[in-house]
Design an enzyme around this catalytic site. Structure first.
Site, PDB file in Angstrom:
ATOM      1  N   HIS A 121       0.867  -1.175   0.000  1.00  0.00           N
ATOM      2  CA  HIS A 121       0.000   0.000   0.000  1.00  0.00           C
ATOM      3  C   HIS A 121       0.909   1.232   0.000  1.00  0.00           C
ATOM      4  CE1 HIS A 121      -2.705   2.948   1.967  1.00  0.00           C
ATOM      5  NE2 HIS A 121      -3.711   2.183   1.592  1.00  0.00           N
ATOM      6  N   ASP A 198       3.022  -4.638   8.145  1.00  0.00           N
ATOM      7  CA  ASP A 198       1.804  -3.844   8.055  1.00  0.00           C
ATOM      8  C   ASP A 198       0.625  -4.824   8.119  1.00  0.00           C
ATOM      9  OD1 ASP A 198      -0.456  -2.593   7.124  1.00  0.00           O
ATOM     10  OD2 ASP A 198       0.489  -1.651   5.399  1.00  0.00           O
ATOM     11  N   GLN A 201      -4.532  -5.233   6.797  1.00  0.00           N
ATOM     12  CA  GLN A 201      -5.508  -6.131   6.150  1.00  0.00           C
ATOM     13  C   GLN A 201      -5.545  -7.515   6.786  1.00  0.00           C
ATOM     14  OE1 GLN A 201      -7.738  -5.341   3.949  1.00  0.00           O
ATOM     15  NE2 GLN A 201      -7.020  -3.263   3.562  1.00  0.00           N
ATOM     16  N   LYS A 224     -10.574  -1.321  10.631  1.00  0.00           N
ATOM     17  CA  LYS A 224     -10.756  -2.490   9.759  1.00  0.00           C
ATOM     18  C   LYS A 224     -11.147  -3.714  10.583  1.00  0.00           C
ATOM     19  CE  LYS A 224      -7.467  -0.836   6.348  1.00  0.00           C
ATOM     20  NZ  LYS A 224      -8.185  -0.091   5.320  1.00  0.00           N
ATOM     21  N   CYS A 362      -4.843   2.527  -3.590  1.00  0.00           N
ATOM     22  CA  CYS A 362      -3.607   3.045  -2.950  1.00  0.00           C
ATOM     23  C   CYS A 362      -2.468   2.045  -3.125  1.00  0.00           C
ATOM     24  CB  CYS A 362      -3.810   3.350  -1.469  1.00  0.00           C
ATOM     25  SG  CYS A 362      -5.096   4.545  -1.152  1.00  0.00           S
TER      26      CYS A 362
HETATM   27  N1  C6P Z   1      -6.325   0.436   2.996  1.00  0.00           N
HETATM   28  C1  C6P Z   1      -8.100   0.071   1.407  1.00  0.00           C
HETATM   29  O1  C6P Z   1      -9.183   0.353   0.875  1.00  0.00           O
HETATM   30  P1  C6P Z   1      -5.085   3.703   7.377  1.00  0.00           P
HETATM   31  O2  C6P Z   1      -5.690   4.526   6.297  1.00  0.00           O
HETATM   32  O3  C6P Z   1      -3.902   4.397   8.009  1.00  0.00           O
HETATM   33  O4  C6P Z   1      -6.064   3.174   8.370  1.00  0.00           O
HETATM   34  O5  C6P Z   1      -4.514   2.381   6.647  1.00  0.00           O
HETATM   35  C2  C6P Z   1      -3.631   2.492   5.575  1.00  0.00           C
HETATM   36  C3  C6P Z   1      -3.334   1.147   5.017  1.00  0.00           C
HETATM   37  C4  C6P Z   1      -2.057   0.621   5.167  1.00  0.00           C
HETATM   38  N2  C6P Z   1      -1.750  -0.617   4.735  1.00  0.00           N
HETATM   39  C5  C6P Z   1      -2.655  -1.392   4.137  1.00  0.00           C
HETATM   40  C6  C6P Z   1      -2.275  -2.774   3.706  1.00  0.00           C
HETATM   41  C7  C6P Z   1      -3.960  -0.924   3.945  1.00  0.00           C
HETATM   42  O6  C6P Z   1      -4.860  -1.695   3.356  1.00  0.00           O
HETATM   43  C8  C6P Z   1      -4.314   0.381   4.379  1.00  0.00           C
HETATM   44  C9  C6P Z   1      -5.675   0.952   4.128  1.00  0.00           C
HETATM   45  C10 C6P Z   1      -7.664   0.830   2.646  1.00  0.00           C
HETATM   46  O7  C6P Z   1      -7.386  -0.821   0.964  1.00  0.00           O
HETATM   47  C11 C6P Z   1      -7.852   2.294   2.469  1.00  0.00           C
HETATM   48  S1  C6P Z   1      -6.731   3.000   1.334  1.00  0.00           S
END
Ligand code: C6P
Length: 404
Positions: A121, A198, A201, A224, A362
């Site tokens: 991401h 990370d 997910q 999430k 993203c």
């Molecule tokens: N992915 C998606 O629709 P935040 O925004 O900080 O809570 O998470 C960012 C982020 C970082 N790593 C991974 C693997 C992610 O999937 C995400 C967030 C969402 O896939 C929103 S872009």
């Protein structure tokens, strides 16, 4: 196993209509829905305990502090961290990653190497590029296969004594691939590199054990995992967190302040400057209670069943191509219809009450790899049903008919 109809009663939003149709919410990888039990905790906090924490002698402040620190203990237990002060409350995954990336500025020198993966991401790419700009370190990338799996033989070749950091997501948000993080961590440690995983997910689908993984940093977002937005976690091994400088200066992160010199508070407060998202932290703990009440083994088994059911049906639609076909994947399906832009498919599905995400998710480098502008992504949670997947399949057929 659990009764999905009972579970759905916990989520009031699942009974609403969108564009006159029952909502079919399949955008869980972007954010999960919130059960009433977690919403009640937030209302209870503002109804009965609202006060600033770690600061007051008065009863409300002490009660709010206790609730917040109890949530930290719940998170520690959930992830099996050795110490509660290894759990830092943050605003979410992105914030957590930036704390670590910023902290490594003083620990890297020109020519050091950082490894990320092709499946990341943007949150796990851009902060490291910025770190490389600040330090002169070099970014290397573990490539991926057509199936969306990381090439571990190339990873092994990339590792050397120059490697200082490795950053990989546990599960890819765009493709759903479950990465072999045990192997990735072990190999990185053999050359003395630190590893950040990370888990944004992964945490909705499985329960990571940070000690068993022997991971140096693990990050995630509450939103999430049935929790609220704007709160998340940075787990770091005590030794690493002690080594990193604070990210932000301000209240609560200090020990002593004079105009000549400031000394910093111990962990976890060193990384928690300012008034935090108190109700969010408490609700994060409640969300983990909720998910653990259902059981991650049950969640995993149920979602895998949904994934296989949906995959089989989608593959029957002529011209539909699925991106991300690893055997080890979670309940995320990214796809395109031949000759049709994903945005157009998403718009028609929305008219039918079906929420999916469209675009690059993203994760532009993944889209570049497949030479596509984006995909339609349907991501399933434990409160989704096979009947909803049937509605999705019919919706895609309709979109195809209208757009061909
Ligand atoms: N992915 C998606 O629709 P935040 O925004 O900080 O809570 O998470 C960012 C982020 C970082 N790593 C991974 C693997 C992610 O999937 C995400 C967030 C969402 O896939 C929103 S872009």
């Amino acid at each position: 196993m659990f009764n999905v109809n009972d579970i759905r009663q916990d989520f009031p939003i699942l009974s609403r209509k969108v564009n006159g149709k029952p909502l079919v919410y399949l955008d869980n990888a972007a954010t999960s829905q919130t059960p009433q039990q977690v919403m009640d905790v937030i209302v209870d906090y503002y109804s009965n305990y609202n006060a600033n924490i770690h600061r007051g002698v008065h009863t409300l402040s002490q009660e709010a502090t206790d609730l917040y620190e109890q949530a930290r203990l719940k998170i520690q237990t959930h992830f099996n961290a050795q110490f509660s002060h290894e759990i830092i409350f943050t605003a979410g995954t992105t914030h957590s990653i930036n704390i670590v990336a910023s902290g490594f500025t003083s620990l890297l020198k020109k020519g050091d190497e950082i490894i990320v993966s092709a499946l990341e991401h943007h949150s796990n790419i851009v902060p490291w590029q910025m770190l490389c700009e600040r330090t002169g370190a070099i970014l290397k990338v573990i490539p991926m296969s057509e199936d969306g799996e990381l090439l571990m033989d190339v990873y092994k070749e990339l590792l050397s004594e120059k490697t200082k950091l490795v950053f990989v997501n546990h599960i890819s948000n765009a493709l759903g691939t479950l990465n072999p993080i045990e192997y990735i961590i072990d190999q990185a440690h053999r050359v003395g590199a630190a590893v950040l995983i990370d888990g944004a997910q992964a945490c909705p689908h499985l329960k990571p054990d940070v000690q068993k993984l022997d991971v140096d940093f693990y990050v995630t977002s509450a939103h999430k995992i049935c929790g609220p937005t704007g709160v998340g976690m940075l787990y770091g091994k005590e030794a690493w967190l002690n080594k990193l400088p604070p990210y932000q200066g301000g209240g609560e992160m200090i020990d002593q302040v004079t105009f000549e010199k400031t000394t910093y508070a111990n962990l976890p407060h060193k990384f928690e400057a300012g008034t935090p998202n108190i109700s969010g932290g408490i609700a994060f703990g409640a969300a983990l209670d909720y998910m653990n009440g259902i059981g991650f083994d049950n969640i995993h088994a149920y979602e895998q069943d949904l994934l296989h059911y949906a995959t089989a049906q989608l593959l029957e639609i002529e011209g539909l191509k699925i991106y991300g076909t690893s055997k080890n994947k979670t309940s995320v399906i990214s796809f395109n219809l031949k000759g049709i832009h994903p945005y157009d498919v998403g718009t028609i599905l929305d008219k039918l009450g079906i929420a999916v995400r469209t675009g690059h998710h993203c994760a532009q480098p993944i889209m570049d790899f497949y030479k596509i502008p984006g995909t339609v992504r349907a991501s399933f949670a434990f409160y989704n049903t096979k009947a909803e997947i049937d509605v999705l399949v019919e919706g895609i057929k309709k979109a195809k008919m209208m757009l061909s």
